[in-house]
Every structure is written in C-alpha cells, then in structure tokens.
Design an enzyme around this catalytic site. Structure first.
Site, PDB file in Angstrom:
ATOM      1  N   VAL A   9      -6.853 108.826  58.638  1.00  0.00           N
ATOM      2  CA  VAL A   9      -5.998 109.970  58.342  1.00  0.00           C
ATOM      3  C   VAL A   9      -6.547 110.629  57.086  1.00  0.00           C
ATOM      4  O   VAL A   9      -7.229 110.002  56.281  1.00  0.00           O
ATOM      5  CB  VAL A   9      -4.504 109.598  58.166  1.00  0.00           C
ATOM      6  N   SER A  10      -6.226 111.914  56.928  1.00  0.00           N
ATOM      7  CA  SER A  10      -6.812 112.680  55.829  1.00  0.00           C
ATOM      8  C   SER A  10      -6.148 112.460  54.487  1.00  0.00           C
ATOM      9  O   SER A  10      -6.796 112.521  53.458  1.00  0.00           O
ATOM     10  CB  SER A  10      -6.771 114.167  56.166  1.00  0.00           C
ATOM     11  N   THR A  11      -4.850 112.250  54.474  1.00  0.00           N
ATOM     12  CA  THR A  11      -4.150 112.128  53.200  1.00  0.00           C
ATOM     13  C   THR A  11      -3.275 110.891  53.185  1.00  0.00           C
ATOM     14  O   THR A  11      -2.915 110.352  54.231  1.00  0.00           O
ATOM     15  CB  THR A  11      -3.247 113.362  52.946  1.00  0.00           C
ATOM     16  N   GLN A  14      -0.055 110.862  55.342  1.00  0.00           N
ATOM     17  CA  GLN A  14      -0.090 110.713  56.793  1.00  0.00           C
ATOM     18  C   GLN A  14      -0.071 109.233  57.166  1.00  0.00           C
ATOM     19  O   GLN A  14      -0.462 108.378  56.387  1.00  0.00           O
ATOM     20  CB  GLN A  14      -1.342 111.385  57.366  1.00  0.00           C
TER      21      GLN A  14
END
Length: 181
Positions: A9-11, A14
C-alpha cells in the site's frame, strides 16, 4: 515450486488486509508486505520477495499496480523474474500471468510496444536536436560566462594570470575558465 505473495500500500493510512486475505486464499507459502509509495524505487520487501524466488517459483500480486509503477517498471521486474526462472501472476488481471502461454504472449507484446515507444522518443528527440542546430539555436546548458567576461578571460590569460586566479575573480570554477579558447 514456491508461491510467494507481495502486497503493498502507498501510505500508512491504507490497509493491507484485503490483499493479504486474497494472497492467503491463493495459497502463498510466504507473503511480503510493505507500506511504501510505488513511485519509490527502494522497495526492500519486493527485493526480498524476488530474492526468495528460484526456478519454477511464482510471484503473486493482487493487482499489477501493487507491483509496478509503470509498464517499463513492470517489464523490468518481469525480466528479473525470467532471469531467475520464476514467473508472475496477478490475481486481478488474468492476462498478466506468465505461467500461461497467453500471459507470456501479452507481456511480450507489451514489451515490444514499450521498446517501440522508446525508439520513437529517441527518434523525435534526435529530430528536434537537428532542427534546432539547423536554426542556429544553442543546445545544452547556458554558458556561465557572457561574451564580455570570456573576452576578459583571454586578456587576463595573455597578461600572465593563471586559470585559478581568473576563476576566483569571476566566481566560477577553474575548469569553466580553462574551456575558454
């Protein structure tokens, strides 16, 4: 044959849970997970996952955008996997499955398209350079010194000053001064 999963996941906000659940259902023997932007080239867990792969193993992702940030990045990763004798499978994109002849064909076509696109970019860039040269436009970085300053460099050099002294006067590097002819 090992089946290894990769989830990303990017952040930090998330959640990985849905990816981890799908990878567990796909019977991955090991799952590597990380929370890092796909735009970052440093993805240590992806590197670890790929390092675990050997001949006949499969790397599974839930979606290709969890693995690669661009077509070029995807093809680079597929090349690394192929060099190890491993394969790639996406659970969401049935066409992205190098364990099947159809998946291999589609990724080969994508690779050909990416290579074609790169050659077009190189051709257009070269063409643009040639046009600029014909029109008398200067290419590259702008000069550090004006014509007036360059004439002073030649005068000072003729008067016996060395490049280091001239460079200090003008506030540039010695190599900039040494290139003046």
């Amino acid at each position: 044959m090992k089946v290894i999963g990769y989830a990303r996941v990017s952040t930090a906000g998330q959640a990985l849970e849905s990816q981890l659940e799908r990878l567990s259902v796909a019977e991955c023997s090991e799952i590597f997970e990380e929370k890092v932007s796909g735009a970052q080239s440093e993805r240590p867990e992806l590197v670890k996952a790929i390092d675990q792969l050997s001949e006949g193993d499969v790397l599974i992702v839930t979606r290709l955008d969890r693995l690669a940030r661009s077509t070029r990045d995807l093809l680079r990763i597929v090349d690394v996997l192929e060099a190890k004798g491993a394969q790639l499978k996406s659970l969401s994109e049935a066409w992205a499955d190098t364990t099947t002849p159809t998946g291999k064909l589609i990724l080969t076509v994508l690779g050909g398209l990416a290579e074609f696109e790169r050659s077009l970019i190189v051709e257009r860039t070269s063409e643009g350079r040639e046009i600029a040269k014909r029109e008398g436009r200067r290419l590259g970085r702008p000069p550090k010194l004006t014509k007036h300053q360059r004439s002073f460099v030649l005068k000072w050099r003729a008067a016996g000053q060395n490049n280091a002294q001239i460079a200090r006067k003008l506030g540039v590097s010695r190599s900039t001064v040494s290139r003046i002819k």
